[in-house]
Design a protein around this motif. Structure first.
Motif, short mmCIF file in Angstrom:
data_model
loop_
_atom_site.label_atom_id
_atom_site.label_comp_id
_atom_site.label_asym_id
_atom_site.label_seq_id
_atom_site.Cartn_x
_atom_site.Cartn_y
_atom_site.Cartn_z
N GLY A 198 17.41 9.85 6.35
CA GLY A 198 16.64 10.87 7.04
C GLY A 198 15.17 10.50 7.13
O GLY A 198 14.72 9.51 6.54
N PRO A 199 14.37 11.27 7.87
CA PRO A 199 12.96 10.98 8.01
C PRO A 199 12.21 11.30 6.71
O PRO A 199 12.65 12.14 5.92
N PRO A 200 11.09 10.63 6.46
CA PRO A 200 10.31 10.92 5.25
C PRO A 200 9.70 12.33 5.32
O PRO A 200 9.36 12.82 6.39
N LEU A 201 9.63 12.95 4.17
CA LEU A 201 9.03 14.28 4.05
C LEU A 201 7.68 14.14 3.34
O LEU A 201 7.55 13.35 2.40
N ARG A 202 6.71 14.95 3.79
CA ARG A 202 5.36 14.74 3.27
C ARG A 202 4.57 16.04 3.30
O ARG A 202 4.64 16.80 4.25
N GLY A 219 0.82 -1.21 0.00
CA GLY A 219 0.00 0.00 0.00
C GLY A 219 0.85 1.25 0.00
O GLY A 219 1.94 1.29 0.57
N ASP A 220 0.33 2.30 -0.64
CA ASP A 220 1.09 3.54 -0.70
C ASP A 220 0.75 4.41 0.50
O ASP A 220 -0.05 4.05 1.37
N GLU A 221 1.35 5.57 0.53
CA GLU A 221 1.16 6.47 1.68
C GLU A 221 -0.26 7.01 1.76
O GLU A 221 -0.74 7.32 2.84
N SER A 222 -0.95 7.13 0.63
CA SER A 222 -2.32 7.63 0.67
C SER A 222 -3.23 6.66 1.42
O SER A 222 -4.15 7.08 2.14
N TYR A 263 2.17 16.43 -13.73
CA TYR A 263 0.77 16.79 -14.01
C TYR A 263 -0.14 15.77 -13.32
O TYR A 263 0.01 14.55 -13.50
N VAL A 264 -1.06 16.28 -12.52
CA VAL A 264 -1.93 15.43 -11.70
C VAL A 264 -3.38 15.83 -11.91
O VAL A 264 -3.68 16.92 -12.43
N GLU A 265 -4.29 14.96 -11.46
CA GLU A 265 -5.72 15.23 -11.55
C GLU A 265 -6.12 16.31 -10.56
O GLU A 265 -5.49 16.51 -9.52
N HIS A 266 -7.22 16.99 -10.88
CA HIS A 266 -7.79 17.97 -9.97
C HIS A 266 -8.20 17.29 -8.67
O HIS A 266 -8.81 16.24 -8.66
N GLY A 267 -7.85 17.90 -7.53
CA GLY A 267 -8.25 17.34 -6.24
C GLY A 267 -7.10 17.30 -5.25
O GLY A 267 -6.11 18.02 -5.35
N ARG A 268 -7.24 16.40 -4.27
CA ARG A 268 -6.28 16.30 -3.17
C ARG A 268 -5.22 15.24 -3.48
O ARG A 268 -5.55 14.14 -3.96
N HIS A 269 -3.96 15.55 -3.18
CA HIS A 269 -2.87 14.62 -3.43
C HIS A 269 -1.85 14.68 -2.28
O HIS A 269 -1.73 15.71 -1.60
N VAL A 270 -1.15 13.58 -2.11
CA VAL A 270 -0.09 13.48 -1.11
C VAL A 270 1.26 13.46 -1.83
O VAL A 270 1.53 12.55 -2.64
N ILE A 271 2.09 14.47 -1.58
CA ILE A 271 3.42 14.57 -2.17
C ILE A 271 4.43 14.22 -1.08
O ILE A 271 4.41 14.83 0.01
N SER A 272 5.30 13.27 -1.33
CA SER A 272 6.25 12.84 -0.30
C SER A 272 7.62 12.58 -0.92
O SER A 272 7.77 12.44 -2.13
N ALA A 273 8.60 12.55 -0.05
CA ALA A 273 9.97 12.26 -0.48
C ALA A 273 10.68 11.44 0.59
O ALA A 273 10.46 11.65 1.79
N ALA A 320 16.71 12.74 -3.10
CA ALA A 320 15.53 12.14 -2.48
C ALA A 320 14.62 11.52 -3.54
O ALA A 320 14.48 12.06 -4.64
N ARG A 321 14.01 10.39 -3.22
CA ARG A 321 13.02 9.77 -4.10
C ARG A 321 11.68 10.44 -3.86
O ARG A 321 11.20 10.49 -2.72
N VAL A 322 11.06 10.95 -4.92
CA VAL A 322 9.82 11.72 -4.81
C VAL A 322 8.64 10.84 -5.22
O VAL A 322 8.70 10.12 -6.23
N PHE A 323 7.57 10.94 -4.42
CA PHE A 323 6.37 10.13 -4.67
C PHE A 323 5.14 11.05 -4.75
O PHE A 323 5.04 12.02 -4.00
N ILE A 324 4.23 10.70 -5.64
CA ILE A 324 2.92 11.38 -5.74
C ILE A 324 1.86 10.32 -5.50
O ILE A 324 1.70 9.39 -6.30
#
Length: 609
Positions: A586-590, A45-48, A571-581, A552-556
């Protein structure tokens, strides 16, 4: 799997169920020595998804109500990943219970709906909208009570207003029109889902259907649900009326929230069954026995109504009521016998009606012949003998039973003569003389080939005006929504605008939604033609520029987009998204962001590599 220890505290015993995102296990909490249900997220499972777990725990932990499933804990296991711990309900889902009770009596449906509305009332009072109310997410414990579960996609009404069409989550048959159209939601959206469930409990099916998701969505958006009283004979009117309110396409026409709906359903239970508290207690203690008693009482009521309607000669209504009784007891010989009697009674009545109608029509024909063939006015200075070659006209009484004959008979010579019209009194209406020969003294002879003159005016009457040109009709369905322009003029917004009248000819149609690509089309329509257009607008992407620590590895939304620095915008869909690295060592960034279609946003993930 049996005996596996989760997070050093929860011992898994057996699998209870599996969904698209997680598996639910029966487990023992070793620290508190109690049985619990543990929802473990599927691996990979992903972070979302993890975020959904966390949000569900936070939201439900704030709700304290006997009809809301209680959350005990949220954590993460080194091997299994994120998990939720909630109370264990010894019972079944509402879907399973409805199958066992089918057909569900209206009284039982109202009791279940009341308990569900109470749970939603608590959530809505705290600003929480469930967004996925459906039978699978409602648990019914043995002996009661009902529990509303799975707040995984719930949202706080004051923090989240719009979700993109592509990102809408939930179950389509239970989604309110506004959620399908724009993704917008409110407590009234949950009320709509309760209406769907009540409808389904009473009828065995949801209010709208269709071949595939597109047809189902179009039906929800454009059609009203049929009344329960039409589909299920004997359904109490108060319940049918309230369900229709819950299923209103305009959210403003529904009860505004669970807080408003609960007392309305409580009142319905009191009107159709009895004391709401006693009826609820009786149902949950013995759902099968309660439902059987209610079905028997309903069957006897329908049987009595069917007999009464047959006695009054109302065969069609009696058949509908008796078929409703047959649905409750398919093997009832009494109902079958009454249904067999109905066609015979119907034939006798139809025969009697036919005889009476024939007599009435015969009388009307005789009267019409007398009225359409008036006595000729006396002409004192003119005496005309009948032409020797013509047969004398029979008396009207001789043709009274032949309604068509007086319409084409040859009129008498006096009636045909018409020697003077000027200055005389208004001439009575005459029959056509198309089949008679013209006589010498006639002032205005009519050729034998002339068409029959109209009865309501003189032969010189002007022809009727041409019928007006019928407009064409454009039926338009647009997803998610659009402002409809015809020839540059706005006709309104879908889904409120569903039909537009057009004059015959060429027109330019334009569908505009600021979040989507505009669609234009030239239409050529004919008089009276109906043109249908079903359009799915393409929602524009939002541009996201992500700045993250180098390397850093970047995730959408849990999907890797690359290694920082990224070469360009995403480019992402309209709405809410979680951007993380994920930064090495080091600790994950989100960051969680809300993006708007067609716009650009910059997201900075700060941290030390």
């Amino acid at each position: 799997m049996t005996g596996e220890l989760l997070a050093g505290r929860y011992q898994l015993e057996q699998e209870l169920g599996r969904g698209g995102m997680a598996t639910v296990f029966l487990a023992t909490d070793l620290r508190l020595a109690r049985r619990v249900a543990v929802k473990v997220m599927h691996p990979g499972g992903d972070e979302s998804r993890t975020e959904r777990f966390r949000r569900e725990a936070e939201l439900v932990a704030s709700l304290k109500h006997p009809n809301v499933l209680e959350i005990h804990d949220f954590g993460e296991d080194a091997a299994r990943g994120p998990f939720l711990v909630c109370e264990w309900v010894q019972g079944e889902s509402l879907r399973e219970l409805a199958r066992r009770l089918s057909p569900v009596p209206p009284e039982a449906a109202a009791v279940l709906g009341w308990a569900l509305a109470e749970a939603l009332g608590e959530a809505h009072a705290r600003g929480v909208v469930h967004r996925d109310v459906k039978p699978e997410n409602v648990l019914v414990a043995r002996g009661g009570p009902l529990k509303l579960a799975d707040f995984g996609i719930a949202a706080l009404a004051d923090q989240e207003r719009l979700t993109s069409t592509g990102a809408i989550t939930g179950s389509l048959p239970y989604m309110a029109p506004e959620r399908i159209d724009t993704g917008a939601f409110s407590p009234a959206s949950d009320v709509y889902a309760v209406g769907v469930m009540l409808f389904e409990l009473c009828t065995g099916t949801t209010p709208h259907g269709g071949k595939g998701a597109a047809h189902l969505a179009a039906s929800v958006m454009t059609k009203d649900a049929p009344p329960l009283t039409e589909l299920v004979p004997g359904t109490p009117e108060p319940l049918s009326t309230l369900v229709a309110r819950c299923l209103a396409r305009d959210s403003r026409d529904r009860p505004a929230s669970g807080e408003v709906l609960a007392p309305l359903l409580e009142e319905v239970v009191g009107r159709i069954a009895g004391s709401p508290a006693e009826e609820s207690r009786a149902f949950f203690q013995d759902p099968l026995g309660y439902s059987a008693r209610r079905r028997e009482a309903r069957f006897q009521q329908l049987l009595s109504e069917g007999r009464a309607l047959l006695a009054k000669g109302q065969g069609a209504r009696a058949a509908k009521v008796l078929n409703g009784a047959l649905a409750l007891q398919p093997d009832s010989p009494e109902v079958v016998a009454l249904l067999r009697e109905r066609p015979q009674a119907g034939r006798r009545k139809v025969l009697a009606l036919g005889v009476a109608l024939a007599v009435v029509l015969g009388g009307l024909a005789w009267g019409a012949s007398r009225w359409l063939t008036p006595e000729p006015a006396p002409l004192p200075s003119v005496q005309v003998e009948p032409a020797p070659q013509e047969a004398k006209r029979p008396e009207p009484e001789a043709v009274a039973v032949q309604a068509p004959e007086p319409q084409v008979e040859t009129p008498s010579p006096v009636a045909r003569l018409e020697p003077v019209r000027e200055g005389s009194r208004p001439e009575p209406k005459k029959k056509s003389s198309g089949s008679a020969r013209p006589s010498a003294p006639r002032a205005a002879p009519v050729p034998s080939s002339a068409p029959e003159a109209p009865r309501s005016g003189s032969p010189t009457e002007a022809p009727p005006p041409a019928e007006p040109v019928k407009p064409a009709t454009l039926k338009v369905t647009v997803r998610p929504w659009a402002e409809v322009f015809v020839d540059g003029k706005s006709r309104g917004y879908t889904p409120r605008v569903r039909e537009v009248s057009l004059s015959p000819g060429e027109h330019r149609l334009r569908l505009v939604n600021p979040l989507c690509d505009t669609v234009e089309e030239v239409l050529q329509v004919s008089a009276g033609e109906t043109v249908t257009r079903e359009v799915a607008l393409q929602v524009r992407k939002a541009e996201v520029h992500i700045a993250a620590p180098s390397g850093a590895r970047v995730f959408i939304d849990g999907v890797e987009a690359g290694v920082a620095p990224l070469s360009g915008s995403q480019y992402v869909e309209h709405g809410r998204h979680v951007i993380s690295a994920r930064v090495p060592g080091g600790p994950p960034l989100r960051r969680e962001v809300e993006v708007v279609a067609g716009t650009r946003i910059e997201v900075v993930l700060e941290g030390t590599p």
